[in-house]
Design a protein around this motif. Sequence first.
Motif, mmCIF file in Angstrom:
data_model
loop_
_atom_site.group_PDB
_atom_site.id
_atom_site.type_symbol
_atom_site.label_atom_id
_atom_site.label_comp_id
_atom_site.label_asym_id
_atom_site.label_seq_id
_atom_site.Cartn_x
_atom_site.Cartn_y
_atom_site.Cartn_z
ATOM 1 N N LEU A 139 0.907 -1.178 0.119
ATOM 2 C CA LEU A 139 0.160 0.006 -0.001
ATOM 3 C C LEU A 139 0.878 1.336 -0.142
ATOM 4 O O LEU A 139 0.421 2.072 -0.670
ATOM 5 C CB LEU A 139 -1.033 -0.183 1.251
ATOM 6 C CG LEU A 139 -2.036 -1.122 1.239
ATOM 7 C CD1 LEU A 139 -2.766 -0.920 2.468
ATOM 8 C CD2 LEU A 139 -3.118 -0.857 0.045
ATOM 9 N N ILE A 140 2.030 1.296 0.756
ATOM 10 C CA ILE A 140 2.820 2.522 0.643
ATOM 11 C C ILE A 140 3.419 2.783 -0.471
ATOM 12 O O ILE A 140 3.356 4.003 -1.099
ATOM 13 C CB ILE A 140 3.870 2.304 1.935
ATOM 14 C CG1 ILE A 140 3.160 2.430 3.148
ATOM 15 C CG2 ILE A 140 5.010 3.173 1.734
ATOM 16 C CD1 ILE A 140 4.271 1.812 4.202
ATOM 17 N N ASP A 141 3.823 1.618 -1.214
ATOM 18 C CA ASP A 141 4.649 1.741 -2.641
ATOM 19 C C ASP A 141 3.523 2.389 -3.498
ATOM 20 O O ASP A 141 3.673 3.122 -4.543
ATOM 21 C CB ASP A 141 5.093 0.577 -3.084
ATOM 22 C CG ASP A 141 6.374 0.100 -2.531
ATOM 23 O OD1 ASP A 141 6.740 0.854 -1.696
ATOM 24 O OD2 ASP A 141 6.744 -0.874 -2.501
ATOM 25 N N ALA A 142 2.006 1.726 -3.527
ATOM 26 C CA ALA A 142 1.062 2.083 -4.310
ATOM 27 C C ALA A 142 0.484 3.762 -4.207
ATOM 28 O O ALA A 142 0.531 4.403 -5.071
ATOM 29 C CB ALA A 142 -0.057 1.385 -4.078
ATOM 30 N N LEU A 143 0.605 4.062 -2.781
ATOM 31 C CA LEU A 143 0.199 5.456 -2.674
ATOM 32 C C LEU A 143 1.309 6.339 -3.271
ATOM 33 O O LEU A 143 1.066 7.575 -3.549
ATOM 34 C CB LEU A 143 -0.091 5.486 -1.289
ATOM 35 C CG LEU A 143 -1.182 4.842 -0.584
ATOM 36 C CD1 LEU A 143 -1.463 4.980 1.052
ATOM 37 C CD2 LEU A 143 -2.621 5.609 -1.123
ATOM 38 N N THR A 144 2.611 5.894 -2.901
ATOM 39 C CA THR A 144 3.736 6.948 -3.334
ATOM 40 C C THR A 144 3.520 6.949 -4.811
ATOM 41 O O THR A 144 3.815 8.146 -5.209
ATOM 42 C CB THR A 144 4.937 6.057 -2.959
ATOM 43 O OG1 THR A 144 5.040 5.890 -1.509
ATOM 44 C CG2 THR A 144 6.069 7.219 -3.314
ATOM 45 N N GLU A 145 3.356 5.951 -5.785
ATOM 46 C CA GLU A 145 3.247 6.063 -6.907
ATOM 47 C C GLU A 145 1.902 6.964 -7.526
ATOM 48 O O GLU A 145 1.812 7.739 -8.390
ATOM 49 C CB GLU A 145 3.386 4.742 -7.514
ATOM 50 C CG GLU A 145 3.412 4.891 -9.222
ATOM 51 C CD GLU A 145 3.578 3.561 -9.794
ATOM 52 O OE1 GLU A 145 3.432 3.501 -11.042
ATOM 53 O OE2 GLU A 145 4.153 2.712 -9.157
ATOM 54 N N LEU A 146 0.796 6.702 -6.707
ATOM 55 C CA LEU A 146 -0.399 7.318 -6.965
ATOM 56 C C LEU A 146 -0.583 8.808 -7.054
ATOM 57 O O LEU A 146 -1.052 9.540 -7.731
ATOM 58 C CB LEU A 146 -1.717 6.935 -6.267
ATOM 59 C CG LEU A 146 -2.395 5.562 -6.622
ATOM 60 C CD1 LEU A 146 -3.383 5.189 -5.374
ATOM 61 C CD2 LEU A 146 -3.024 5.895 -7.779
ATOM 62 N N PHE A 147 0.224 9.274 -5.870
ATOM 63 C CA PHE A 147 0.285 10.612 -5.604
ATOM 64 C C PHE A 147 1.837 11.350 -5.762
ATOM 65 O O PHE A 147 2.305 11.985 -5.138
ATOM 66 C CB PHE A 147 0.020 10.802 -4.201
ATOM 67 C CG PHE A 147 -1.254 10.561 -3.775
ATOM 68 C CD1 PHE A 147 -2.450 11.113 -4.348
ATOM 69 C CD2 PHE A 147 -1.841 9.519 -2.747
ATOM 70 C CE1 PHE A 147 -3.960 10.736 -4.048
ATOM 71 C CE2 PHE A 147 -3.002 8.959 -2.595
ATOM 72 C CZ PHE A 147 -4.067 9.773 -3.154
ATOM 73 N N ASP A 148 2.043 10.796 -7.071
ATOM 74 C CA ASP A 148 3.463 11.427 -7.447
ATOM 75 C C ASP A 148 3.181 12.871 -7.712
ATOM 76 O O ASP A 148 1.894 13.273 -8.027
ATOM 77 C CB ASP A 148 4.140 10.687 -8.404
ATOM 78 C CG ASP A 148 3.574 10.913 -9.952
ATOM 79 O OD1 ASP A 148 2.163 11.025 -9.835
ATOM 80 O OD2 ASP A 148 4.067 10.803 -10.763
ATOM 81 N N PRO A 149 4.256 13.900 -7.981
ATOM 82 C CA PRO A 149 4.040 15.267 -8.134
ATOM 83 C C PRO A 149 3.004 15.458 -9.370
ATOM 84 O O PRO A 149 2.223 16.437 -9.443
ATOM 85 C CB PRO A 149 5.331 15.767 -8.429
ATOM 86 C CG PRO A 149 6.106 15.009 -7.527
ATOM 87 C CD PRO A 149 5.796 13.373 -7.816
ATOM 88 N N VAL A 150 3.354 14.926 -10.542
ATOM 89 C CA VAL A 150 2.469 15.068 -11.698
ATOM 90 C C VAL A 150 0.967 14.770 -11.248
ATOM 91 O O VAL A 150 0.113 15.296 -11.740
ATOM 92 C CB VAL A 150 3.080 14.381 -12.895
ATOM 93 C CG1 VAL A 150 2.032 14.497 -14.125
ATOM 94 C CG2 VAL A 150 4.352 14.959 -13.280
ATOM 95 N N SER A 151 0.808 13.617 -10.743
ATOM 96 C CA SER A 151 -0.633 13.264 -10.599
ATOM 97 C C SER A 151 -1.389 14.177 -9.778
ATOM 98 O O SER A 151 -2.374 14.617 -9.724
ATOM 99 C CB SER A 151 -0.601 11.765 -9.889
ATOM 100 O OG SER A 151 -0.170 10.840 -10.786
ATOM 101 N N LEU A 152 -0.559 14.736 -8.487
ATOM 102 C CA LEU A 152 -1.065 15.820 -7.772
ATOM 103 C C LEU A 152 -1.530 16.910 -8.722
ATOM 104 O O LEU A 152 -2.793 17.736 -8.117
ATOM 105 C CB LEU A 152 -0.193 16.041 -6.419
ATOM 106 C CG LEU A 152 -0.037 14.890 -5.523
ATOM 107 C CD1 LEU A 152 1.127 15.358 -4.619
ATOM 108 C CD2 LEU A 152 -1.369 14.622 -4.709
ATOM 109 N N ALA A 153 -0.606 17.298 -9.260
ATOM 110 C CA ALA A 153 -0.991 18.576 -10.179
ATOM 111 C C ALA A 153 -1.999 18.329 -11.267
ATOM 112 O O ALA A 153 -2.995 19.320 -11.163
ATOM 113 C CB ALA A 153 0.310 18.822 -11.100
ATOM 114 N N LEU A 154 -2.269 17.280 -11.577
ATOM 115 C CA LEU A 154 -3.550 17.171 -12.650
ATOM 116 C C LEU A 154 -4.618 16.909 -11.816
ATOM 117 O O LEU A 154 -5.759 17.346 -12.351
ATOM 118 C CB LEU A 154 -3.188 15.692 -13.146
ATOM 119 C CG LEU A 154 -2.358 15.562 -14.331
ATOM 120 C CD1 LEU A 154 -1.941 14.191 -15.036
ATOM 121 C CD2 LEU A 154 -2.539 16.472 -15.453
ATOM 122 N N MET A 155 -4.574 16.235 -10.506
ATOM 123 C CA MET A 155 -5.796 16.191 -9.767
ATOM 124 C C MET A 155 -6.282 17.518 -9.335
ATOM 125 O O MET A 155 -7.436 18.103 -9.426
ATOM 126 C CB MET A 155 -5.393 15.553 -8.409
ATOM 127 C CG MET A 155 -5.359 13.947 -8.549
ATOM 128 S SD MET A 155 -4.957 12.996 -6.957
ATOM 129 C CE MET A 155 -4.479 11.730 -7.600
#
Length: 199
Positions: free
Chosen positions: A88-104
Amino acid sequence: MPTGVHLRDVRKQLFQAAERVLLRDGPNALTSRAVTTEADVAKGVLHRHFADFDDFLAELVRNRIARTADQAALLHASAGTRTVAENLIDALTELFDPVSLALMSLVFFRDELRTRVRRHDNALPLLTEAREMLTAYLSAEREQGRIAADAEVNSLSLSLIGAGHLLFAGRRRGTLPEAKELQKMVHTLIADVVQRRLL
């Protein structure tokens, strides 16, 4: 633009340029001119391949959603390996990478973009796919007996996504939360449903 350059190559070049702008300057700086300047192409190139800038942004978001689908397959396959928390930690780290956060952020604040990428079920793009990914993974772990049989995996996924988003989005652009903070959050949320030895 040189003849013979494949449409997919141009789109990829523009998407990569947009991601670099997002990482360096943030969502507010993402304009068609900023993207074409970063990609080192004429401004008209973007408008030859996309109806308008919101169409370009919608494709950029859909491209990121497709990457989430790939990540979901890998996460699902990891069920039963390592510990649930590590996965889960690895999944969340990849999910919320800086590009994804900016797109959100773009999806949250640009109504036209949100309308274009929203699914038929009116779900919020990117975060919905993230929740579905975690739900499928946790369901697989439940089937293997590593999570309590009565665990409400959909609610747990929502909690992980909400807490994860707050944890990652609350940082200065491009920085990640401390590993201990992320570990504590995940361990706390899954403690009631995961056997201690499998945390």
